[in-house]
Design an enzyme around this catalytic site. Structure first.
Site, PDB file in Angstrom:
ATOM      1  N   ASP A   5       0.737   2.008  -7.669  1.00  0.00           N
ATOM      2  CA  ASP A   5       0.356   3.079  -6.564  1.00  0.00           C
ATOM      3  C   ASP A   5      -0.698   2.659  -5.960  1.00  0.00           C
ATOM      4  OD1 ASP A   5      -1.647   4.205  -7.718  1.00  0.00           O
ATOM      5  OD2 ASP A   5      -0.919   5.918  -8.086  1.00  0.00           O
ATOM      6  N   ILE A   6      -0.872   3.365  -4.703  1.00  0.00           N
ATOM      7  CA  ILE A   6      -2.055   2.850  -3.803  1.00  0.00           C
ATOM      8  C   ILE A   6      -3.175   3.671  -4.381  1.00  0.00           C
ATOM      9  CG2 ILE A   6      -2.730   2.848  -1.448  1.00  0.00           C
ATOM     10  CD1 ILE A   6       0.174   2.891  -0.720  1.00  0.00           C
ATOM     11  N   GLU A  51       2.800   7.881  -3.092  1.00  0.00           N
ATOM     12  CA  GLU A  51       2.439   6.618  -2.929  1.00  0.00           C
ATOM     13  C   GLU A  51       2.705   5.715  -4.243  1.00  0.00           C
ATOM     14  OE1 GLU A  51      -0.966   8.862  -5.062  1.00  0.00           O
ATOM     15  OE2 GLU A  51       0.491   9.435  -3.543  1.00  0.00           O
TER      16      GLU A  51
END
Length: 145
Positions: A5-6, A51
């Site tokens: 994930d970001i 995300e």
């Protein structure tokens, strides 16, 4: 299986707005797909949740996956996102695992890779966790085959 994930994605949305957050998502997805194509891994990228993303790698071992993740990290550093006269430095946290004999269902693999992703995040983000071992990204990359 690779899950990532970001890091601090909510901050992009809060600071720049959801349109910029969408640009960050597109930028990351584009660079990851590019790296999966360039290295010939034929990995498949799927968005899972806001995300979070999953990469399925076939016929790859943990070392191959580690090299692919290092290459993705290098691409994000080498090709930053510029928006509104600002450079947005995007980092990712990764969890990496392989299918094991004792896995009885997809959920076994999924839970493990998700736990590893959270180990990376809880260890300061911008890291990868491979089978429970938290690692920093490597500067000297080995090409995967």
């Amino acid at each position: 299986m690779v899950m990532f994930d970001i890091d601090r994605f909510k901050n992009f949305n809060d600071r720049y707005g959801h349109e910029i957050g969408d640009e960050v998502l597109r930028h990351v997805a584009h660079l990851v797909e590019r790296e999966l194509h360039l290295d010939g891994s034929k990995g498949q990228l799927f968005r899972y949740g806001g995300e979070e993303f999953i990469i399925l790698l076939r016929d790859k071992n943990l070392e191959d996956a580690k090299n692919i993740v290092n290459q993705i990290n290098k691409a994000l550093k080498d090709i930053p996102l510029f928006i509104q006269d600002s450079r947005l430095d995007v980092t990712l946290s990764f969890g990496i695992t392989v299918l094991k004999k004792e896995d009885r269902s997809f959920n076994d693999v999924f839970k493990r890779v998700d736990d590893y992703l959270y180990e990376s995040k809880n260890s300061g983000r911008n890291k990868m966790t491979i089978e429970g071992k938290v690692l920093n990204y490597e500067a000297n990359l080995k090409k995967s085959s």
